[in-house]
Design a protein around this motif. Sequence first.
Motif, PDB file in Angstrom:
ATOM      1  N   SER A   1      -2.616   8.989   7.450  1.00 49.90           N
ATOM      2  CA  SER A   1      -2.750  10.222   6.674  1.00 49.90           C
ATOM      3  C   SER A   1      -3.670  10.047   5.472  1.00 49.90           C
ATOM      4  N   ASN A   2      -3.814   8.822   4.976  1.00 49.95           N
ATOM      5  CA  ASN A   2      -4.655   8.593   3.804  1.00 49.95           C
ATOM      6  C   ASN A   2      -6.120   8.924   4.045  1.00 49.95           C
ATOM      7  N   PHE A   3      -6.545   8.889   5.290  1.00 52.20           N
ATOM      8  CA  PHE A   3      -7.950   9.193   5.581  1.00 52.20           C
ATOM      9  C   PHE A   3      -8.274  10.665   5.314  1.00 52.20           C
ATOM     10  N   ILE A   4      -7.249  11.516   5.237  1.00 45.73           N
ATOM     11  CA  ILE A   4      -7.488  12.928   4.913  1.00 45.73           C
ATOM     12  C   ILE A   4      -8.059  13.051   3.504  1.00 45.73           C
ATOM     13  N   CYS A   5      -7.542  12.256   2.557  1.00 44.34           N
ATOM     14  CA  CYS A   5      -8.045  12.298   1.191  1.00 44.34           C
ATOM     15  C   CYS A   5      -9.484  11.813   1.105  1.00 44.34           C
ATOM     16  N   VAL A   6      -9.838  10.887   1.974  1.00 44.77           N
ATOM     17  CA  VAL A   6     -11.200  10.363   1.954  1.00 44.77           C
ATOM     18  C   VAL A   6     -12.188  11.428   2.433  1.00 44.77           C
ATOM     19  N   ILE A   7     -11.758  12.264   3.363  1.00 41.73           N
ATOM     20  CA  ILE A   7     -12.637  13.299   3.913  1.00 41.73           C
ATOM     21  C   ILE A   7     -13.003  14.322   2.858  1.00 41.73           C
ATOM     22  N   SER A   8     -11.992  14.788   2.083  1.00 37.95           N
ATOM     23  CA  SER A   8     -12.255  15.825   1.091  1.00 37.95           C
ATOM     24  C   SER A   8     -11.168  15.809   0.023  1.00 37.95           C
ATOM     25  N   ALA A   9     -11.554  16.217  -1.205  1.00 40.65           N
ATOM     26  CA  ALA A   9     -10.607  16.315  -2.308  1.00 40.65           C
ATOM     27  C   ALA A   9     -10.310  17.763  -2.679  1.00 40.65           C
ATOM     28  N   GLU A  10     -10.619  18.701  -1.773  1.00 42.16           N
ATOM     29  CA  GLU A  10     -10.269  20.102  -1.997  1.00 42.16           C
ATOM     30  C   GLU A  10      -8.749  20.248  -2.077  1.00 42.16           C
ATOM     31  N   PHE A  11      -8.289  21.187  -2.898  1.00 39.27           N
ATOM     32  CA  PHE A  11      -6.853  21.349  -3.104  1.00 39.27           C
ATOM     33  C   PHE A  11      -6.135  21.684  -1.805  1.00 39.27           C
ATOM     34  N   SER A  59      -4.508   1.451   0.930  1.00 37.69           N
ATOM     35  CA  SER A  59      -3.194   1.873   1.402  1.00 37.69           C
ATOM     36  C   SER A  59      -3.155   1.954   2.924  1.00 37.69           C
ATOM     37  N   SER A  60      -4.197   2.507   3.521  1.00 31.24           N
ATOM     38  CA  SER A  60      -4.256   2.624   4.984  1.00 31.24           C
ATOM     39  C   SER A  60      -4.283   1.253   5.646  1.00 31.24           C
ATOM     40  N   PHE A  61      -5.062   0.332   5.086  1.00 38.38           N
ATOM     41  CA  PHE A  61      -5.168  -1.006   5.686  1.00 38.38           C
ATOM     42  C   PHE A  61      -3.812  -1.698   5.753  1.00 38.38           C
ATOM     43  N   PHE A  62      -3.087  -1.725   4.637  1.00 43.81           N
ATOM     44  CA  PHE A  62      -1.810  -2.436   4.608  1.00 43.81           C
ATOM     45  C   PHE A  62      -0.778  -1.768   5.512  1.00 43.81           C
ATOM     46  N   GLY A  73       0.780  -1.227   0.000  1.00 44.54           N
ATOM     47  CA  GLY A  73       0.000   0.000   0.000  1.00 44.54           C
ATOM     48  C   GLY A  73       0.809   1.273   0.000  1.00 44.54           C
ATOM     49  N   PHE A  74       2.145   1.175   0.151  1.00 37.65           N
ATOM     50  CA  PHE A  74       2.951   2.377   0.333  1.00 37.65           C
ATOM     51  C   PHE A  74       2.999   3.249  -0.919  1.00 37.65           C
ATOM     52  N   THR A  75       3.083   2.646  -2.100  1.00 35.90           N
ATOM     53  CA  THR A  75       3.251   3.424  -3.332  1.00 35.90           C
ATOM     54  C   THR A  75       1.921   3.832  -3.970  1.00 35.90           C
TER      55      THR A  75
END
Length: 491
Positions: free
Chosen positions: A345-355, A428-431, A278-280
């Motif tokens: 940190s990947n959960f931040i992208c799930v919350i929102s896709a704002e720049f 990615s977060s799971f692994f 999941g790292f890459t």
Amino acid sequence: MSQGGAAAACKAAKPQDRGWAWMVLFAAVLLQALTLGFPSCIGVFFKDLQHEFQASNSETSWFPSIMVAVLHGGGPLCSILVKQFGCRFAVMLGGLLSSVGMVSSSFCKSISQLYLTAGFITGLGSCFSFQAGITALGYYFIRWRTLANAMASTGVSLGFTLWPLLSQYLLDDMGWRNTFLIFGGILLNGCVCGAIMRPLQLASDSIAQSPKPGTQPGGSAEAAQLSNGASAPHPELQQRSRGAACFHALQKYLAFDIFCQNKGYQIYTVGMVWTMMGFTLPHIYLVPYAIQNGVEEQRAALLISIIGLINIFIRPCTGLLSGHRIFTGRRIYLFSLAVLLSGLSNFICVISAEFSVLITYCIILSVAMSGVGALTFQVLMDVVEMERFSSALGLFTILESITLLIGPPLTGLLVDITGDFHYVFYTSSFFQISAALFMGIGFCMLGEKNKSKEASKIPLDESSRYQYSEVPTQPQPESQPPPAVVCITSI
């Protein structure tokens, strides 16, 4: 050795830690920017390649996966090449292969052809250039070797910063085919870096390159026997000797014995192999995810550059922090914390896709990446004996390359089925989170087990000789010859 020979040897050894060694360091920085930093720009071309070849997310993600997997897994092959022909030849051959791979990619008519050209050929060339360059750096620096490697690693961050920006600029003006053609010319500069890494004659009057082909140890006795007119060995004995030679080669380059005996090496290797699933993923899918959610292409490419720019400053600081005595014996826990932060940190992208939210994500991810990149091989050095580090690293990188190969395509298949890029970050977060917990808890239990053994004064068995321990690395004296060829990969 005659006086003239000794004087010549001392004069030839002068570039170590001074003079031309700093030019070699500069070449190593450029090599890391050209090789390890290059895959960071692949996400910029993701959508264009999909449209050109009418390929799915899974099919398109195969070629960067192959590139990264070969880059990491070609270590043993590079080691053999360096031993036979020397570092300069390996670096220049790698630069040539990388260039040929990208030039050929500009003429590809199908996505499968791209797997061979940009994936395998360019990946193999990058592997040769990077790993042979690091090996040459080890010959030129003895007293300042740690500093030299730390400075050379900034090339990775430099590549992460510049490649995406350059890719987006060229893509907008010239299209992906002409951009790949230009990339072929840029990667050819690896040959120039290789030319700088001239063979170094050491004070012991030995050249820092391997013997010529046909002079390998191990075959000398049989060759001498045949040259003296003796009869050839029995076919069964020949077959056994070949089998023994094959087993010796596997033992030398792939440390299966250490993996079976060393519990710390087992935990760390399994944890890192699981982490690489999941790292890459964010590096490949972040740009397509941002574009799909309305972010402009130029700003989406800027996200990867932000990660590289922050890495330039954070990675050296992380290395200095991990070298503090307070982390002696605890570096594995600091490393696990970095992997855990990367996963969370990947959960931040799930919350929102704002720049603005994606920039926040890139900052946090870059801090976590700095910890992982700075500590990956330091922890491995802590876990295994330095005499076997090269072979332990060979098995480590090959197993790691397997998950680097299959992780992105499997995740791309999941995205194709669901049509939701959020599954990239969930996966990615799971692994990474599960791997961080596995390594942290595993080493904690291993430490408690070792303490109980010491408390009960039970003699350590053979399998306990390689348990996790850390010995501070002291600078080597200048009179000490350089180490054996060690293939090193970086993240």
